[in-house]
Write a protein that holds these residues in place. Structure first.
Motif, mmCIF file in Angstrom:
data_model
loop_
_atom_site.group_PDB
_atom_site.id
_atom_site.type_symbol
_atom_site.label_atom_id
_atom_site.label_comp_id
_atom_site.label_asym_id
_atom_site.label_seq_id
_atom_site.Cartn_x
_atom_site.Cartn_y
_atom_site.Cartn_z
ATOM 1 N N GLY A 47 0.821 -1.084 0.100
ATOM 2 C CA GLY A 47 0.001 0.018 0.058
ATOM 3 C C GLY A 47 0.789 1.298 -0.122
ATOM 4 N N GLY A 48 -0.031 2.336 -0.328
ATOM 5 C CA GLY A 48 0.726 3.618 -0.196
ATOM 6 C C GLY A 48 -0.661 4.594 -0.745
ATOM 7 N N THR A 49 -0.214 5.828 -0.815
ATOM 8 C CA THR A 49 -1.174 6.774 -1.145
ATOM 9 C C THR A 49 -1.728 6.311 -2.348
ATOM 10 O OG1 THR A 49 0.176 8.713 -0.314
ATOM 11 C CG2 THR A 49 -1.424 9.471 -1.834
ATOM 12 N N GLY A 50 -3.233 6.452 -2.228
ATOM 13 C CA GLY A 50 -4.049 6.088 -3.521
ATOM 14 C C GLY A 50 -4.137 4.500 -3.648
ATOM 15 N N PHE A 51 -3.758 3.802 -2.846
ATOM 16 C CA PHE A 51 -3.736 2.361 -3.122
ATOM 17 C C PHE A 51 -5.101 1.769 -2.652
ATOM 18 C CE2 PHE A 51 -3.708 -1.916 -0.874
ATOM 19 C CZ PHE A 51 -3.184 -2.704 -1.854
ATOM 20 N N ILE A 52 -5.887 1.221 -3.482
ATOM 21 C CA ILE A 52 -7.063 0.404 -3.414
ATOM 22 C C ILE A 52 -6.733 -1.121 -3.258
ATOM 23 C CG2 ILE A 52 -9.336 -0.115 -4.287
ATOM 24 C CD1 ILE A 52 -8.874 2.791 -5.581
ATOM 25 N N PRO A 53 -7.376 -1.662 -2.437
ATOM 26 C CA PRO A 53 -6.938 -3.214 -2.261
ATOM 27 C C PRO A 53 -7.708 -4.004 -3.361
ATOM 28 C CG PRO A 53 -7.518 -2.556 -0.053
ATOM 29 C CD PRO A 53 -7.630 -1.125 -0.893
ATOM 30 N N ARG A 54 -7.367 -5.031 -3.652
ATOM 31 C CA ARG A 54 -8.087 -5.952 -4.650
ATOM 32 C C ARG A 54 -9.456 -6.301 -4.163
ATOM 33 N NH1 ARG A 54 -4.383 -10.997 -5.489
ATOM 34 N NH2 ARG A 54 -4.790 -10.912 -3.178
ATOM 35 N N PRO A 55 -10.542 -6.495 -5.074
ATOM 36 C CA PRO A 55 -11.691 -6.629 -4.623
ATOM 37 C C PRO A 55 -12.017 -7.796 -3.571
ATOM 38 C CG PRO A 55 -11.991 -6.084 -6.833
ATOM 39 C CD PRO A 55 -10.398 -6.190 -6.562
ATOM 40 N N GLU A 56 -11.180 -9.021 -3.860
ATOM 41 C CA GLU A 56 -11.311 -10.127 -2.984
ATOM 42 C C GLU A 56 -10.602 -9.772 -1.655
ATOM 43 O OE1 GLU A 56 -7.900 -11.123 -6.055
ATOM 44 O OE2 GLU A 56 -9.922 -9.928 -5.798
ATOM 45 N N ASP A 57 -9.596 -9.022 -1.292
ATOM 46 C CA ASP A 57 -8.959 -8.345 -0.151
ATOM 47 C C ASP A 57 -9.960 -7.582 0.485
ATOM 48 O OD1 ASP A 57 -6.642 -9.966 -0.496
ATOM 49 O OD2 ASP A 57 -5.601 -8.051 -1.616
ATOM 50 N N VAL A 58 -10.611 -6.794 -0.321
ATOM 51 C CA VAL A 58 -11.559 -5.903 0.373
ATOM 52 C C VAL A 58 -12.671 -6.887 1.186
ATOM 53 C CG1 VAL A 58 -13.693 -4.439 -0.057
ATOM 54 C CG2 VAL A 58 -11.316 -3.657 -1.122
ATOM 55 N N ASP A 59 -13.217 -7.716 0.438
ATOM 56 C CA ASP A 59 -14.239 -8.711 1.067
ATOM 57 C C ASP A 59 -13.746 -9.357 1.934
ATOM 58 O OD1 ASP A 59 -16.036 -8.040 -1.005
ATOM 59 O OD2 ASP A 59 -15.649 -9.559 -2.467
ATOM 60 N N ARG A 60 -12.239 -9.580 2.184
ATOM 61 C CA ARG A 60 -11.842 -10.548 3.135
ATOM 62 C C ARG A 60 -11.613 -9.678 4.588
ATOM 63 N NH1 ARG A 60 -5.848 -12.571 3.599
ATOM 64 N NH2 ARG A 60 -5.574 -11.217 1.926
ATOM 65 N N LEU A 61 -11.272 -8.642 4.290
ATOM 66 C CA LEU A 61 -11.259 -7.658 5.431
ATOM 67 C C LEU A 61 -12.579 -7.313 5.960
ATOM 68 C CD1 LEU A 61 -9.466 -6.082 7.294
ATOM 69 C CD2 LEU A 61 -9.071 -4.310 5.604
#
Length: 267
Positions: A47-61
């Protein structure tokens, strides 16, 4: 030789089974916040400024946060953080720091009834907010086409920008985790506690002045307050837009830190 090989293979298999059982037991015993830490560390590793996690990682978290409860972090509405002081002043908000690195942070805001986190932004950040208990009103905006307005009836209007309303609703725990992104999902939001509330935030990455991720506060004005060339909105849609103007940190906002006393996070 064959018997020795078979014994070795059986020993390896038994050891593997034993290790697997130990891992399962360890996972079962792992505190929820420790599991949250491990997933955050994985999700925001690059990660860093502007980083968006992958959809599957968003779902996991999101799945982990959705299942998180107040007692998983040692909180209950009866704690002193959530008492409303009858002194005529704005309620004091308490922040519990769980963890922070240059990739992400985990913390909890404890709001007494009527406590307000004023409208503010999250530049270049993806934020997960989990309401642990209570009823909270959330109002959030995203910028609308990056338009800067021209003042008509206010000498302070030159710095206002048009924003589109994303959320304007009450949330009652237990409820789903709210997620905002660097340029979508309601990056600028305001929290108002209708009752005593606790909200856990995961910020990826966290605020950092040297990296340009400074927390900015805003005043909001109705759409009709200002005008801009080429900008018009149908009458029945005007409530879905507002002009936001940068402001200093509101003087009535008081956030104090307190030790986190829930299960410890081990790096």
């Amino acid at each position: 030789m064959g018997i020795e090989t078979e014994i070795a293979e059986n020993t390896t298999k038994n050891s593997s089974k034993s290790s697997s059982r130990k891992n399962r037991r360890r996972n079962r015993k792992m505190p929820a916040v420790q599991n949250l830490f491990h997933v955050c560390k994985d999700v925001f590793a690059n990660g860093g400024t502007g980083f968006i996690p992958r959809p599957e990682d968003v779902d996991r978290l999101r799945s982990i946060l959705d299942s998180l409860k107040a007692d998983d972090v040692g909180l209950s509405p009866g704690l002193p953080y959530f008492r409303l002081m009858r002194n005529g002043r704005s309620p004091i908000i308490t922040y519990l720091h769980l963890y922070e690195c240059d990739k992400f942070s985990i913390g909890i805001f404890c709001l007494p009834p009527s406590g307000v986190l004023p409208l503010h932004n999250h530049p270049g950040m993806t934020v997960f907010s989990k309401l642990l208990f209570g009823t909270m009103h959330i109002k959030s905006y995203d910028w609308a086409d990056g338009v800067t307005c021209t003042a008509t009836n206010s000498e302070n209007g030159d710095g206002a920008r048009l924003a589109k309303l994303k959320v304007n609703a009450d949330f009652v725990a237990p409820c789903n985790t709210s997620i905002l992104y660097p340029a979508a999902g309601g990056n600028m939001h305001c929290f108002t506690a209708m009752t005593a509330c606790a909200v856990l935030d995961v910020l990826g990455p966290p605020y950092s002045d040297p990296d340009g991720r400074h927390c900015t506060y805003y005043r909001e004005y109705p759409f009709d307050r200002f005008s801009a060339d080429g900008i018009s909105v149908p009458e029945n849609e005007k409530e879905g837009f507002a002009w936001l103007e940068e402001r200093d940190k509101p003087p009535e906002l008081m956030v104090v830190g307190a030790p986190y006393r829930g299960p410890r996070i081990v790096e």
